[in-house]
Design a protein around this motif. Structure first.
Motif, PDB file in Angstrom:
ATOM      1  N   THR A  79       0.832  -1.202   0.000  1.00  0.00           N
ATOM      2  CA  THR A  79       0.000   0.000   0.000  1.00  0.00           C
ATOM      3  C   THR A  79       0.870   1.258   0.000  1.00  0.00           C
ATOM      4  N   ARG A  82       3.767   6.598   3.864  1.00  0.00           N
ATOM      5  CA  ARG A  82       2.927   7.745   4.219  1.00  0.00           C
ATOM      6  C   ARG A  82       2.773   8.692   3.031  1.00  0.00           C
ATOM      7  N   GLY A  85       1.089   6.608  -2.114  1.00  0.00           N
ATOM      8  CA  GLY A  85      -0.196   5.951  -1.921  1.00  0.00           C
ATOM      9  C   GLY A  85      -1.222   6.836  -1.236  1.00  0.00           C
ATOM     10  N   SER A  86      -0.856   8.060  -0.915  1.00  0.00           N
ATOM     11  CA  SER A  86      -1.779   8.982  -0.257  1.00  0.00           C
ATOM     12  C   SER A  86      -1.930  10.255  -1.087  1.00  0.00           C
ATOM     13  N   GLU A  92      -4.604  12.230   6.029  1.00  0.00           N
ATOM     14  CA  GLU A  92      -4.831  10.785   6.150  1.00  0.00           C
ATOM     15  C   GLU A  92      -4.370  10.224   7.493  1.00  0.00           C
ATOM     16  N   LEU A  96      -6.384   7.634   9.963  1.00  0.00           N
ATOM     17  CA  LEU A  96      -5.965   6.247  10.189  1.00  0.00           C
ATOM     18  C   LEU A  96      -5.910   5.935  11.683  1.00  0.00           C
ATOM     19  N   LEU A 130     -11.327   7.608   4.013  1.00  0.00           N
ATOM     20  CA  LEU A 130      -9.960   7.129   3.829  1.00  0.00           C
ATOM     21  C   LEU A 130      -9.730   6.634   2.400  1.00  0.00           C
ATOM     22  N   ARG A 131     -10.737   5.989   1.815  1.00  0.00           N
ATOM     23  CA  ARG A 131     -10.581   5.519   0.433  1.00  0.00           C
ATOM     24  C   ARG A 131     -10.422   6.695  -0.530  1.00  0.00           C
ATOM     25  N   HIS A 134      -6.813   7.650  -0.400  1.00  0.00           N
ATOM     26  CA  HIS A 134      -5.852   6.624  -0.796  1.00  0.00           C
ATOM     27  C   HIS A 134      -5.686   6.604  -2.311  1.00  0.00           C
ATOM     28  N   LYS A 136      -4.804   4.363  -4.568  1.00  0.00           N
ATOM     29  CA  LYS A 136      -4.636   2.910  -4.608  1.00  0.00           C
ATOM     30  C   LYS A 136      -3.767   2.507  -5.796  1.00  0.00           C
ATOM     31  N   ARG A 188      -2.158   1.249   5.367  1.00  0.00           N
ATOM     32  CA  ARG A 188      -3.552   1.626   5.130  1.00  0.00           C
ATOM     33  C   ARG A 188      -4.338   0.423   4.612  1.00  0.00           C
ATOM     34  N   GLU A 189      -5.650   0.473   4.802  1.00  0.00           N
ATOM     35  CA  GLU A 189      -6.574  -0.575   4.361  1.00  0.00           C
ATOM     36  C   GLU A 189      -6.270  -1.937   4.987  1.00  0.00           C
TER      37      GLU A 189
END
Length: 329
Positions: A79, A82, A85-86, A92, A96, A130-131, A134, A136, A188-189
């Motif tokens: 993922t 910090r 992916g953000s 974020e 989290l 949060l999604r 993210h 992804k 994350r996730e």
């Protein structure tokens, strides 16, 4: 480092498999001030560099009740970090942490508690926020856009290995991406990853005729409670008990620079590689040693008596013989 050799062998074999010639190449060793070791094997003319690093941790380092945490961390490393992916790391991170606390609050409630549904709805809303933050797949995207292939990882009893084939001119990207997720993991996730790992188990173990038999054989050979008796993927009943704070603590205990080794096989400038290693991996700290509880007991002794097991399944007949030998490494 007692577990550095398997990585070197893996990369040497994979890089040389396509060549019919028998050639000898010197492996050079580079040890950073923080204790991380790099094994360097130069292959002039190779368009791709095989790059891998490993952590001296696997399912044998786990305890009963937390099995599968090493494998879970392997998944979570993809993922990113910090930053990678953000879409907004500053927003974020506190979300989290709030999600972690809500998960602990939820687990403290009984199944019939009327507050449970309200808390679950609050968690669902937070997960949606949060999604949105993210990005992804950004970690893998960085590699694919650079032309890298074979990005993968595996968890075994004693090691966890991460590897990729990177275009030699883009090798600095590997140093940056790998060191960044080691220096600042986000995990994350995590709570979504439970289902991914459960599906992986269904495909690789439960749905295969010999899968359950192999797990039973491990328990019979090593004995209940021995760290080698449970699968590297962990036991299903333990997986959902793992929280993000617990995973981060385990990570810090085992993923420090003094527990890492890397190997590079390809066409690269050795001076640049040494400079990149110091710049990127050199910023990593040592493992945070865990204090052993005074009541901790050694692993159960293995019964020296022969063990036999027979299972029937709709599969090709096979025989497996095992015997004890010297420790790994």
């Amino acid at each position: 480092m007692r577990r550095a050799l398997p990585v070197a062998l893996l990369l040497v074999l994979s890089a040389g498999a396509a060549s019919a010639r028998e050639e000898s190449y010197p492996v050079r060793e580079l040890v950073l001030e923080n204790g991380m070791k790099l094994l360097l094997l130069e292959r002039p003319g190779s368009p791709l560099t095989a790059a891998a690093w490993m952590a001296q941790v696997g399912s044998a380092d786990e305890e009963s009740g937390t099995t599968g945490i090493s494998h879970l961390i392997e998944h979570l490393m993809y993922t990113g970090s910090r930053r990678i992916g953000s879409r907004d790391p500053e927003r974020e991170e506190p979300l989290l942490e709030e999600r972690d606390q809500l998960e602990l609050d939820l687990r403290a409630l009984g199944e019939g508690d009327p507050a449970r549904q309200r808390l679950e709805r609050r968690i669902a809303r937070l997960d949606e926020r949060l999604r949105e933050l993210h990005f992804k797949g950004e970690y893998a995207l960085q590699y694919t856009e650079a032309g890298a292939v074979g990005l993968n990882a595996l968890t075994r009893e004693d090691v966890t290995l991460y590897y990729a084939m990177v275009p030699s001119p883009r090798l600095e990207l590997w140093f940056w991406l790998e060191s960044d997720r080691l220096a600042a993991p986000a995990f994350r996730e995590l709570y979504d990853e439970y289902e991914v790992i459960e599906q992986e188990r269904l495909q690789r173990i439960d749905s295969r005729p010999g899968g359950p038999a192999r797990e039973a054989f491990n328990r019979a050979f090593w004995g209940e409670g021995h760290p080698y008796s449970w699968p590297a993927a962990g036991l299903p009943e333990d997986l959902r008990a793992i929280t993000r704070p617990a995973a981060l603590t385990y990570f810090r205990q085992h993923y420090g620079a003094d527990g890492l080794a890397a190997a590079l096989v390809g066409d690269y400038d050795r001076g640049r590689v040494a400079s990149w290693a110091e710049r990127y991996f050199g910023r990593l700290g040592a493992r945070q040693r865990r204090e052993q509880p005074a009541t901790s007991a050694p692993a159960p002794a293995i019964d020296p008596e022969p063990v036999r097991m027979t299972r029937r399944c709709d599969c090709a007949p096979s025989v497996e013989l095992r015997y004890l030998t010297v420790p790994f490494g």
